[in-house]
Enzyme design. Structure first.
Site, mmCIF file in Angstrom:
data_model
loop_
_atom_site.group_PDB
_atom_site.id
_atom_site.type_symbol
_atom_site.label_atom_id
_atom_site.label_comp_id
_atom_site.label_asym_id
_atom_site.label_seq_id
_atom_site.Cartn_x
_atom_site.Cartn_y
_atom_site.Cartn_z
ATOM 1 N N TYR A 187 -3.950 9.978 -2.179
ATOM 2 C CA TYR A 187 -3.875 9.618 -0.747
ATOM 3 C C TYR A 187 -2.769 8.586 -0.544
ATOM 4 O O TYR A 187 -1.897 8.736 0.324
ATOM 5 C CB TYR A 187 -5.231 9.067 -0.283
HETATM 6 N N1 LIG Z 1 -9.710 4.134 9.204
HETATM 7 C C1 LIG Z 1 -9.097 3.433 8.238
HETATM 8 O O1 LIG Z 1 -9.690 2.552 7.598
HETATM 9 C C2 LIG Z 1 -7.646 3.664 7.948
HETATM 10 C C3 LIG Z 1 -6.982 2.738 7.127
HETATM 11 C C4 LIG Z 1 -5.654 2.966 6.817
HETATM 12 C C5 LIG Z 1 -4.963 4.035 7.357
HETATM 13 N N2 LIG Z 1 -5.630 4.909 8.150
HETATM 14 C C6 LIG Z 1 -4.870 6.027 8.727
HETATM 15 O O2 LIG Z 1 -5.030 5.969 10.137
HETATM 16 C C7 LIG Z 1 -5.030 7.284 10.694
HETATM 17 C C8 LIG Z 1 -6.278 7.515 11.508
HETATM 18 O O3 LIG Z 1 -7.409 7.381 10.654
HETATM 19 P P1 LIG Z 1 -8.893 7.596 11.160
HETATM 20 O O4 LIG Z 1 -9.738 6.615 10.441
HETATM 21 O O5 LIG Z 1 -8.918 7.644 12.633
HETATM 22 O O6 LIG Z 1 -9.179 9.036 10.544
HETATM 23 P P2 LIG Z 1 -9.868 10.320 11.205
HETATM 24 O O7 LIG Z 1 -10.061 11.277 10.081
HETATM 25 O O8 LIG Z 1 -11.054 9.915 11.981
HETATM 26 O O9 LIG Z 1 -8.753 10.850 12.201
HETATM 27 C C9 LIG Z 1 -7.709 11.725 11.821
HETATM 28 C C10 LIG Z 1 -7.735 12.928 12.754
HETATM 29 O O10 LIG Z 1 -6.637 13.765 12.436
HETATM 30 C C11 LIG Z 1 -7.037 15.116 12.518
HETATM 31 N N3 LIG Z 1 -6.168 15.892 11.619
HETATM 32 C C12 LIG Z 1 -6.116 15.840 10.268
HETATM 33 N N4 LIG Z 1 -5.198 16.686 9.796
HETATM 34 C C13 LIG Z 1 -4.640 17.296 10.875
HETATM 35 C C14 LIG Z 1 -3.635 18.284 11.042
HETATM 36 N N5 LIG Z 1 -3.025 18.832 9.982
HETATM 37 N N6 LIG Z 1 -3.307 18.675 12.286
HETATM 38 C C15 LIG Z 1 -3.932 18.149 13.364
HETATM 39 N N7 LIG Z 1 -4.906 17.210 13.268
HETATM 40 C C16 LIG Z 1 -5.255 16.786 12.043
HETATM 41 C C17 LIG Z 1 -8.496 15.114 12.069
HETATM 42 O O11 LIG Z 1 -9.223 16.210 12.594
HETATM 43 C C18 LIG Z 1 -8.997 13.777 12.602
HETATM 44 O O12 LIG Z 1 -9.650 13.932 13.847
HETATM 45 C C19 LIG Z 1 -4.864 8.227 9.506
HETATM 46 O O13 LIG Z 1 -3.482 8.496 9.348
HETATM 47 C C20 LIG Z 1 -5.344 7.399 8.323
HETATM 48 O O14 LIG Z 1 -4.782 7.831 7.101
HETATM 49 C C21 LIG Z 1 -6.952 4.747 8.467
HETATM 50 O O1 LIG Z 2 -7.112 0.514 4.115
HETATM 51 C C1 LIG Z 2 -6.825 1.660 3.789
HETATM 52 O O2 LIG Z 2 -5.679 1.986 3.616
HETATM 53 C C2 LIG Z 2 -7.903 2.685 3.565
HETATM 54 O O3 LIG Z 2 -9.130 2.141 4.042
HETATM 55 C C3 LIG Z 2 -10.249 2.952 3.807
HETATM 56 O O4 LIG Z 2 -10.441 3.088 2.402
HETATM 57 P P1 LIG Z 2 -11.444 2.115 1.643
HETATM 58 O O5 LIG Z 2 -10.967 0.710 1.680
HETATM 59 O O6 LIG Z 2 -11.703 2.737 0.319
HETATM 60 O O7 LIG Z 2 -12.733 2.169 2.596
HETATM 61 P P2 LIG Z 2 -14.228 2.607 2.307
HETATM 62 O O8 LIG Z 2 -14.302 3.986 1.816
HETATM 63 O O9 LIG Z 2 -15.009 2.276 3.511
HETATM 64 O O10 LIG Z 2 -14.660 1.619 1.112
HETATM 65 C C4 LIG Z 2 -14.799 0.215 1.334
HETATM 66 C C5 LIG Z 2 -15.150 -0.459 0.032
HETATM 67 O O11 LIG Z 2 -16.445 -0.012 -0.397
HETATM 68 C C6 LIG Z 2 -16.373 0.495 -1.713
HETATM 69 N N1 LIG Z 2 -17.352 1.601 -1.841
HETATM 70 C C7 LIG Z 2 -17.170 2.746 -1.150
HETATM 71 C C8 LIG Z 2 -18.077 3.759 -1.219
HETATM 72 C C9 LIG Z 2 -19.190 3.616 -2.045
HETATM 73 O O12 LIG Z 2 -20.061 4.517 -2.156
HETATM 74 N N2 LIG Z 2 -19.345 2.455 -2.729
HETATM 75 C C10 LIG Z 2 -18.456 1.434 -2.653
HETATM 76 O O13 LIG Z 2 -18.637 0.389 -3.302
HETATM 77 C C11 LIG Z 2 -14.933 0.927 -1.923
HETATM 78 O O14 LIG Z 2 -14.600 0.885 -3.295
HETATM 79 C C12 LIG Z 2 -14.191 -0.139 -1.115
HETATM 80 O O15 LIG Z 2 -14.013 -1.266 -1.911
HETATM 81 C C13 LIG Z 2 -10.075 4.339 4.457
HETATM 82 O O16 LIG Z 2 -11.114 5.219 4.067
HETATM 83 C C14 LIG Z 2 -8.739 4.958 4.086
HETATM 84 O O17 LIG Z 2 -8.545 6.122 4.883
HETATM 85 C C15 LIG Z 2 -7.651 3.960 4.342
HETATM 86 O O18 LIG Z 2 -6.412 4.418 4.126
#
Ligand SMILES: NC(=O)c1ccc[n+]([C@@H]2O[C@H](COP(=O)([O-])OP(=O)(O)OC[C@H]3O[C@@H](n4cnc5c(N)ncnc54)[C@H](O)[C@@H]3O)[C@@H](O)[C@H]2O)c1
Ligand SMILES: O=C(O)[C@H]1O[C@H](OP(=O)(O)OP(=O)(O)OC[C@H]2O[C@@H](n3ccc(=O)[nH]c3=O)[C@H](O)[C@@H]2O)[C@H](O)[C@@H](O)[C@@H]1O
Length: 383
Positions: A187
């Site tokens: 990822y």
């Molecule tokens: N939520 C987090 O903690 C987090 C942290 C870091 C980065 N991000 C990034 O932020 C963005 C939004 O994340 P989110 O948490 O809202 O995720 P999310 O999965 O809720 O939203 C992403 C949306 O994109 C759509 N999608 C995926 N692939 C697609 C495609 N090929 N064509 C059209 N639509 C598509 C999915 O259906 C989904 O609704 C993502 O790029 C994610 O990687 C999220």
């Molecule tokens: O900041 C980011 O870039 C990323 O943040 C999240 O990733 P993550 O931090 O792994 O978020 P969670 O899946 O909510 O996990 C949070 C913490 O809980 C821990 N965890 C998760 C799941 C679990 O079952 N147990 C557990 O201890 C993970 O290792 C992590 O330390 C999002 O899922 C990613 O899409 C995003 O890109």
């Protein structure tokens, strides 16, 4: 046209239809106070749905794009989409990789800005389904960049990168100039690839591009695959939760960031984005290229985060502590947001306890504790 009719319309794929075009045009109209016309990709997602509503509220024209994939329950994406429809935002149902669809959309609407949030998210699921990341995060991103590069005039692009690009970086807090060439997950590798691709399109074609490195975002209408959400569900249901620890028993920590702060960072990035400088696939002068961390700046250990959840849920978790599986997690994240503060006025203001309280309130009202959420993670087994 009454937006209530849009649900049916957006699920029908033929985009050469007059009603579909009318819905797209209506959704793209600016209202009083609106300055931009924005295509929000991933609009049915967690972050996309929140930012779309914020933009619409201040009068901007907003059109969504989402493929409604079933990485997590589609029902939640439909519910978010229904909120957007009520606010007058039409979500085009389609894939980023559909060149004809993008061409048709861009021909119909002159987008001044693209907020690109669609992606295959989730760190650990990449072990299971790597090609989903290549499809959406690499192929989808390039398809979108190609479309933007060919547009006349070109829109400015703001898109979601990720804190995961810091990978095995051990210098804290993480600053935008730190190394990002040692990712710990596929990822992260695709998000790093996006930053490199973005630079290329900025350099050759003059696209104005801003990359936002979000740090573990949480909040209402959030993502069921993320720990705050699945832990809440398990605690409510009296099921154990699994907490990862490092090879020497260390606790993992995350710079958990509340959705409202992320929304403000996205909107400020759009507001400060300079226009692209190319036309007809050619750059005329150097264009803006920016990268910002959007985090909370206060990392919290996962165990302490669970204690806060327990307090708000008024229920103890059954904690199952296991060694971190080798699925791409990093030990900690911590954002330095000095640059975003200076350029965007970004100032994260929601502490973890306040934010989790808001999330728990939403969760309980949405799933009406004890009923209706059995299928929420149906089929979801990321590692
Ligand atoms: N939520 C987090 O903690 C987090 C942290 C870091 C980065 N991000 C990034 O932020 C963005 C939004 O994340 P989110 O948490 O809202 O995720 P999310 O999965 O809720 O939203 C992403 C949306 O994109 C759509 N999608 C995926 N692939 C697609 C495609 N090929 N064509 C059209 N639509 C598509 C999915 O259906 C989904 O609704 C993502 O790029 C994610 O990687 C999220
Ligand atoms: O900041 C980011 O870039 C990323 O943040 C999240 O990733 P993550 O931090 O792994 O978020 P969670 O899946 O909510 O996990 C949070 C913490 O809980 C821990 N965890 C998760 C799941 C679990 O079952 N147990 C557990 O201890 C993970 O290792 C992590 O330390 C999002 O899922 C990613 O899409 C995003 O890109």
């Amino acid at each position: 046209m009454n937006p209530r009719a849009w649900t049916f319309l957006s699920r029908r794929s033929p985009y050469s239809n007059a009603a579909w075009e009318k819905a797209v045009l209506q959704s793209s109209q600016r209202q009083e106070g609106g300055q931009m016309t924005v295509l929000v990709t991933g609009a049915a997602g967690f972050v996309g749905s929140h930012v779309s509503l914020a933009l619409k509220k201040r009068g901007d024209g907003v059109v969504g794009l989402d493929n409604f994939n079933d990485y997590y329950p589609v029902e939640l994406k439909r519910a978010r989409a229904s909120n957007l429809e009520q606010a007058g935002i039409f979500i085009v149902e389609g894939d980023l990789n559909d060149q004809n669809l993008l061409m048709k959309l861009f021909k119909l609407v002159h987008f001044t800005h693209i907020l690109h949030l669609a992606a295959q998210a989730g760190v650990r699921y990449a072990v299971k389904n790597p090609l989903a990341y290549v499809h959406s995060n690499v192929g989808g991103f390039v398809t979108l960049l190609e479309q933007c590069k060919n547009s006349q005039p070109q829109p400015a692009i703001v898109y979601a990168s990720s804190s995961s690009v810091y990978g095995l970086n051990s210098k804290v807090p993480f600053s935008e100039d730190d190394r990002t060439d040692h990712p710990a997950s596929l990822y992260a590798a695709t998000k790093k690839a996006d930053e490199v691709l973005a630079h290329t399109y900025n350099h050759i074609y003059g696209l104005s591009i801003t990359a936002l490195r979000f740090f573990t975002v949480y909040g209402p209408w959030g993502r069921p695959d993320m720990a705050y959400f699945s832990f809440t569900r398990n605690i409510v249901e009296g099921k154990p939760i699994t907490i990862f620890q490092g090879p020497h028993g260390e606790e993992l920590a995350r710079d958990f960031t509340f959705i409202d702060d992320i929304v403000k960072g996205c909107v400020a990035s759009l507001d400060t984005a300079l226009p692209s400088t190319g036309s007809g696939g050619k750059k005329h002068k150097k264009a803006q290229f920016r990268i910002y961390n959007l985090g909370n700046t206060q990392p919290v250990k996962v165990g302490d985060f669970v204690s806060i959840l327990e307090k708000h849920l008024k229920k103890k978790a059954i904690r199952n502590i296991i060694p971190m599986p080798s699925t791409g997690d990093v030990m900690f994240t911590h954002a330095n947001v000095t640059r975003a503060k200076h350029d965007l006025g970004y100032n994260p203001s929601t502490d973890l306890s306040t934010g989790l309280h808001i999330f728990v309130k939403w969760y309980k009202s949405y799933y009406k504790e004890g009923a209706g959420h059995e299928d929420m993670l149906k089929g979801y087994k990321p590692y």
